[in-house]
Design a protein around this motif. Sequence first.
Motif, PDB file in Angstrom:
ATOM      1  N   TRP A 205     125.114 108.833  85.362  1.00 22.96           N
ATOM      2  CA  TRP A 205     124.173 107.747  85.114  1.00 22.96           C
ATOM      3  C   TRP A 205     122.766 108.319  85.308  1.00 22.96           C
ATOM      4  CZ3 TRP A 205     127.662 107.938  89.172  1.00 22.96           C
ATOM      5  CH2 TRP A 205     127.129 108.255  90.423  1.00 22.96           C
ATOM      6  N   TYR A 206     121.754 107.496  85.111  1.00 20.02           N
ATOM      7  CA  TYR A 206     120.379 107.979  85.286  1.00 20.02           C
ATOM      8  C   TYR A 206     120.088 108.167  86.772  1.00 20.02           C
ATOM      9  CZ  TYR A 206     115.300 108.170  85.311  1.00 20.02           C
ATOM     10  OH  TYR A 206     114.001 108.543  85.524  1.00 20.02           O
ATOM     11  N   PRO A 207     119.873 109.421  87.226  1.00 19.07           N
ATOM     12  CA  PRO A 207     119.604 109.635  88.648  1.00 19.07           C
ATOM     13  C   PRO A 207     118.121 109.656  88.992  1.00 19.07           C
ATOM     14  CG  PRO A 207     120.011 111.732  87.600  1.00 19.07           C
ATOM     15  CD  PRO A 207     120.098 110.680  86.500  1.00 19.07           C
ATOM     16  N   GLY A 208     117.274 109.836  87.966  1.00 13.71           N
ATOM     17  CA  GLY A 208     115.867 110.056  88.234  1.00 13.71           C
ATOM     18  C   GLY A 208     115.615 111.502  88.636  1.00 13.71           C
ATOM     19  N   GLY A 209     114.349 111.855  88.737  1.00 14.15           N
ATOM     20  CA  GLY A 209     113.982 113.197  89.148  1.00 14.15           C
ATOM     21  C   GLY A 209     112.742 113.160  90.009  1.00 14.15           C
ATOM     22  N   GLY A 210     112.704 114.031  91.020  1.00 14.08           N
ATOM     23  CA  GLY A 210     111.491 114.129  91.808  1.00 14.08           C
ATOM     24  C   GLY A 210     111.667 113.762  93.262  1.00 14.08           C
ATOM     25  N   LEU A 211     110.549 113.709  93.976  1.00 12.65           N
ATOM     26  CA  LEU A 211     110.513 113.220  95.354  1.00 12.65           C
ATOM     27  C   LEU A 211     110.433 111.698  95.270  1.00 12.65           C
ATOM     28  CD1 LEU A 211     108.083 115.851  96.931  1.00 12.65           C
ATOM     29  CD2 LEU A 211     110.585 115.808  97.004  1.00 12.65           C
ATOM     30  N   TYR A 212     111.577 111.098  95.004  1.00 14.38           N
ATOM     31  CA  TYR A 212     111.639 109.700  94.589  1.00 14.38           C
ATOM     32  C   TYR A 212     111.804 108.737  95.760  1.00 14.38           C
ATOM     33  CZ  TYR A 212     116.698 109.706  95.341  1.00 14.38           C
ATOM     34  OH  TYR A 212     117.945 109.760  95.909  1.00 14.38           O
ATOM     35  N   ARG A 213     111.958 109.269  96.956  1.00 12.93           N
ATOM     36  CA  ARG A 213     111.958 108.438  98.156  1.00 12.93           C
ATOM     37  C   ARG A 213     110.816 108.898  99.062  1.00 12.93           C
ATOM     38  NH1 ARG A 213     118.497 108.203  99.504  1.00 12.93           N
ATOM     39  NH2 ARG A 213     119.098 106.947  97.688  1.00 12.93           N
ATOM     40  N   HIS A 214     110.630 108.214 100.169  1.00 13.45           N
ATOM     41  CA  HIS A 214     109.495 108.506 101.041  1.00 13.45           C
ATOM     42  C   HIS A 214     109.665 109.833 101.771  1.00 13.45           C
ATOM     43  CE1 HIS A 214     107.520 104.713 100.357  1.00 13.45           C
ATOM     44  NE2 HIS A 214     108.601 104.037 100.684  1.00 13.45           N
ATOM     45  N   THR A 215     108.521 110.423 102.127  1.00 10.14           N
ATOM     46  CA  THR A 215     108.490 111.621 102.955  1.00 10.14           C
ATOM     47  C   THR A 215     107.671 111.328 104.201  1.00 10.14           C
ATOM     48  OG1 THR A 215     106.564 112.447 101.754  1.00 10.14           O
ATOM     49  CG2 THR A 215     108.719 113.204 100.999  1.00 10.14           C
ATOM     50  N   TRP A 216     108.001 112.049 105.277  1.00  9.12           N
ATOM     51  CA  TRP A 216     107.391 111.772 106.576  1.00  9.12           C
ATOM     52  C   TRP A 216     107.102 113.087 107.293  1.00  9.12           C
ATOM     53  CZ3 TRP A 216     106.867 106.521 107.189  1.00  9.12           C
ATOM     54  CH2 TRP A 216     107.715 105.713 106.412  1.00  9.12           C
ATOM     55  N   LEU A 217     106.104 113.066 108.148  1.00 12.55           N
ATOM     56  CA  LEU A 217     105.847 114.152 109.083  1.00 12.55           C
ATOM     57  C   LEU A 217     106.084 113.578 110.479  1.00 12.55           C
ATOM     58  CD1 LEU A 217     104.970 117.008 108.292  1.00 12.55           C
ATOM     59  CD2 LEU A 217     102.680 116.453 109.111  1.00 12.55           C
ATOM     60  N   THR A 218     107.058 114.147 111.180  1.00 10.77           N
ATOM     61  CA  THR A 218     107.398 113.673 112.515  1.00 10.77           C
ATOM     62  C   THR A 218     106.976 114.719 113.543  1.00 10.77           C
ATOM     63  OG1 THR A 218     109.234 112.311 111.754  1.00 10.77           O
ATOM     64  CG2 THR A 218     109.268 112.997 114.053  1.00 10.77           C
ATOM     65  N   LYS A 219     106.251 114.255 114.555  1.00  9.38           N
ATOM     66  CA  LYS A 219     105.717 115.139 115.589  1.00  9.38           C
ATOM     67  C   LYS A 219     106.286 114.709 116.942  1.00  9.38           C
ATOM     68  CE  LYS A 219     101.364 115.153 112.981  1.00  9.38           C
ATOM     69  NZ  LYS A 219      99.879 114.958 113.051  1.00  9.38           N
ATOM     70  N   THR A 220     106.873 115.660 117.654  1.00  4.26           N
ATOM     71  CA  THR A 220     107.485 115.356 118.944  1.00  4.26           C
ATOM     72  C   THR A 220     107.149 116.456 119.940  1.00  4.26           C
ATOM     73  OG1 THR A 220     109.546 116.542 118.505  1.00  4.26           O
ATOM     74  CG2 THR A 220     109.448 114.232 117.801  1.00  4.26           C
ATOM     75  N   ALA A 221     107.437 116.164 121.221  1.00  5.12           N
ATOM     76  CA  ALA A 221     107.406 117.213 122.234  1.00  5.12           C
ATOM     77  C   ALA A 221     108.577 118.168 121.993  1.00  5.12           C
ATOM     78  CB  ALA A 221     107.508 116.588 123.621  1.00  5.12           C
ATOM     79  N   PRO A 222     108.524 119.384 122.534  1.00  7.53           N
ATOM     80  CA  PRO A 222     109.646 120.314 122.337  1.00  7.53           C
ATOM     81  C   PRO A 222     110.974 119.771 122.846  1.00  7.53           C
ATOM     82  CG  PRO A 222     107.713 121.501 123.124  1.00  7.53           C
ATOM     83  CD  PRO A 222     107.380 120.042 123.222  1.00  7.53           C
ATOM     84  N   VAL A 223     110.963 118.969 123.899  1.00  9.88           N
ATOM     85  CA  VAL A 223     112.160 118.268 124.363  1.00  9.88           C
ATOM     86  C   VAL A 223     112.023 116.819 123.917  1.00  9.88           C
ATOM     87  CG1 VAL A 223     113.548 117.603 126.348  1.00  9.88           C
ATOM     88  CG2 VAL A 223     112.399 119.832 126.327  1.00  9.88           C
TER      89      VAL A 223
END
Length: 873
Positions: A205-223
Motif C-alpha cells: 500500500w502507499y507507505p509514504g516517504g521521508g521523516l514522516y513522524r516527529h523527531t526529538w532531542l532528549t537530554k538527560t544526566a548520564p544516569v
Amino acid sequence: MKTLLAISLMACALFGPAVFAASDAPRERVSFDAGWKFIKGDTPYAGGSLDYERIKDWVLPTGDELLNQPPVRAPRRPRDPEREVKFAHVDFDDRSWRSVDLPHDWGIEAPFQQDLSGDTGKLPWFGVAWYRKTFTLPAEDAGRRIALELDGAMSYALVWCNGAFVGGWPYGYTSWRVDLTPHLKPGGSNVIAIRLDNPNWSSRWYPGGGLYRHTWLTKTAPVHVAPWGVFVTTPEVSAESALVDVAVTLANDTDARADVRVGVRLFAADPQGRAVGAPVASSEPRALRAVPGKAVKLAHTFRVAQPRRWSLRERHRYVAETTVLEGDRVIDRIETPFGIRTIAHTPNHGFLLNGERVPLRGVCNHHDLGALGSAINERALERQLEILQAMGGNAIRTSHNPPAPELLELCDRMGFLVMVEAFDCWQAGKTPDDYSRVFHDWHEKDLRAMIRRDRNHPCVIQWSIGNEIREQWEPDGWRLAAHLAGIVREEDRTRAVAAGFNAIVSGYNGFQSVVDLVGYNYKPAEYAKLRATHPQIVQQGAETASTISSRGEYFFPVSEDKAQGRADFQVSSYDLYTPPWATTPDTEWKAQDENPFVLGEFVWTGFDYLGEPTPYNADVTNLLNFSDAAGRAKMQQELDALGKIRVPSRSSYFGIIDLAGFPKDRFYLYQARWRPELPMAHILPHWNWPERVGQVTPVFVYSSGDEAELFLNGKSLGRQKRGPGEYRFRWNDVVYQPGELKVVTYKNGKPWADAVQRTTGAAAKLLAQPDRAALRADGRDLSFVTITVADRDGLLVPRSKNKLTFSITGPATIAAVDNGDATSFEPFQARERSAYNGLALVILRTKPGESGPITLRAESTGLAPIEVTLKSE
C-alpha cells in the motif's frame, strides 16, 4: 490455551506526547522538527553502494540495548561510510536544498504518475532522499547524554552526526533512537544528516516517504531512566482500591558505579495526561546501585483508594512521576501517564472492560491521512476518530504496523480500544523488498520497541504479531509464531497476543495454541466450526467485510452478485459488492449474532486509503516469484503492465468513509448496527435520475429502528419489519419518478426517526462548512472545510462534478484539497479541485505564530461563490 485472559493496566509512552516535570529536573525533550534541508536523490559513494546488505554491519548495533542478550558484533569493516559520503560531511553546502519542517512525506507532494502501480497510489514514494539539519547545542549541555529520537522514518534510515555515522533502522514504522553524545559540540554548531531509501517493491500500500513522524532531542544526566523505562501495571482493581506496580529501569552511561535513590509519586491526570493536584500515593526513595553500561531495575507498589477507572465513557488517567536522586540532587525526573482498568478476553462472554462486556466495534486503518499523505498530524487523526465515534466505532487495528504515538494518545483521551500490530509479513514475503528482507535481523528489536513504547496506554488491549502471514501454510510455521509470542510475553503479560489469520479453517494447524485468541480474516462461517471443536479458544473478526463502494455512485440493475455493481472504474454504493474473499456487513453480522461468544470485529476499512484500489488493481500476491532473477524480472514486467493498463485508480474502495473523510452510505449501515440507541434513518440512492423515469430503481433504508414505511410523493410503498438476520430495509421494485422519497421508522411500535431524499434543482451555488472555526496559530492545526455544490434551496446536487477554485487570505495556507474520488488524479497540493458527486474538501493549515481572521473563498463558473471566515489565535 487460557480460558480467561484477565488484565489490568496503564498508558502513555516515553516517546509519545510525554509530559515532563518542572524546570528543576535536568531531563529535556525538545522538538527537533524545524529547520531541515531536503533533497530527493543520492550522493556518489566511493565505497560502491549504501545498500543495506553492504553496510548492515554498521547498522545492526543500533538498538542492541533492546535485546536480552546482545550478540557479539563483528568489528566494522575498514572502509568507513562516514568518510566518503559527501552529503554527510559537516562542511557540505546544502543551501540549494529545499527547506522543510517535519513531519514530511515527499511522496504526497509529487504529481500522480500513470506508469506507477496503483497498489501504492501511483505516487513516487520510493527512492533515496536526504535530510540535513544544522543546530547549535547550548554550552551548558556539556556532560549530558543527548539522543536523537525518531517516531518513524521511512525507511532504511542511516544517521550521521557531525560527519560520524551513528546508527540506523530499516523498518519505517518503528520508533527508535541514536546516541549523539560522543560526536556533539556543546556551545557550537552541529550537523545531523539522515539518508532514507524506500525500495520500489517494499510495500503493498502507499507507505509514504521521508521523516514522516516527529523527531526529538532528549537530554538527560548520564544516569537516568532508560528509554521506555517505566512500566505501570495494576494487577488488582476494584471499586474500593487498586494495586499499582511501577517498574523502573535505569541506565548508567558512565564508566563508574553510581549510588542513587529512586522515588515514585502517583497523581491524577488531566485530559491531556498531565499531573494535577496533590499526590494520591507516594513512596520513599529507594537506594539503587547503577552499574555502568547495564540496565538495572526496581519496582514500587502502591495502593490507590477508590480509583477512577479508565473506560470508553470515562477516560480517567493517572501519572506516575519517577524521580532519580544522587544525594539530595535530582538528576532525572519523568512523568508517565497510565490508566487503571481491567480487561479480559473470554471464550464465552466476549471482551470485558472493567468486568462489563464491550463488543468490539472496530475498524482497520492504514496510516496515511488521505490528501495529507503519511506525514503525521494530530488534528487529522483526531478528526478521523471523531468521525468513527459518530458512527459508533470503539476500536482500531493499526494495520499492519506500529502506529504513530499520537494515535494511541488520542485513543486514550477519546476512548478507543486498540490492537497494535507489528508486521505484515515474517520470513516469507509478499513483495520482493518487504520486511521479510530484514526480518531475521530486526524482528526482535522492532517487536520489543513497539511494546515498550506503547505498553502504558490503557487503550491498548492486544498485541498482534502479524497479518495473514504466509507461514500459516507451513507445517512448522507455528514455531515462529511461538517465538514472537514469547517475545511479547516477556515484555508484557497483561494483554492478549493476537494475529490476523486467513488460513485457519476449522482444523488445527498449531497457531491456535501459541496466541491468546484467534482473529479470523473474512471467515464468519468458521466461528461456529472452531467453537464446536475447540470451545476454549477465544475468537474475533480481525478483518471483516471488505465491502467496496464509491460514495454517491449507483449502478443498475442492482445485482445480488457480489462481483457486479461496477462501472467506469467505480463501485456501486448499494453495499452489496465485495472481492471474492470478502463478505457484506450483513453476512458478518449474522454470523456474530448466531455466535455471541465472538469478541466483535475490525472492519476493513474505516477510511479509504492510498493504494490497493481493489477491484481495479493487479493481484500482486499471485505474481510473486522469488525463484531466480529471470522470474523476478518477469514478475516486475507483469506488474508494470498491469499497473499501466488495469489500474486507473489511486486509492481504495474499502472504506466506510472515503479518502476525504466524507461518509459513504455504508457509514449509516454501521451506525444503525453500532448505535442502536440513536434514532436515525438513511435513504439510498439519491433521487436525481431523469433518465430512469418509469424504471425500477431499488430503494434501501438503513435505520436503527425495527420497522419502516417508505413514501414516494406521499404515497406509501409499504411498511416492513426487519426479521432476525436482516440489517437493512429494501424496496426492490420502486419505479422512479421525480419528487420526494420519505421514510418513517419505528422502534418497538413507536415512531423513531424520519429521512428524506428529494429531487433537486440545477446546481446554483456553493456552500462551505468548516469542521472547526477557531484554530491554534501553531503551524500544525487544521480546519477541514467541506464545499457543497447546492441548488437554490441549499440541497446537495448529487451528481455534480463542477470545477472549483479556492483562494485564501489571512494567516493560513491551503494544505491540501480532495474530493474522495478514487479515480481522480488532480494533485492534492492545489487551489482547485473538481467536486465529486457534489462535495469537495479544502484543508487549511495555520501559520506559526500568526493570529487573525482567515477567509476561504470558493468559486465555480456559473455558481454563486461562497466565503467562510475562521480565526487563528
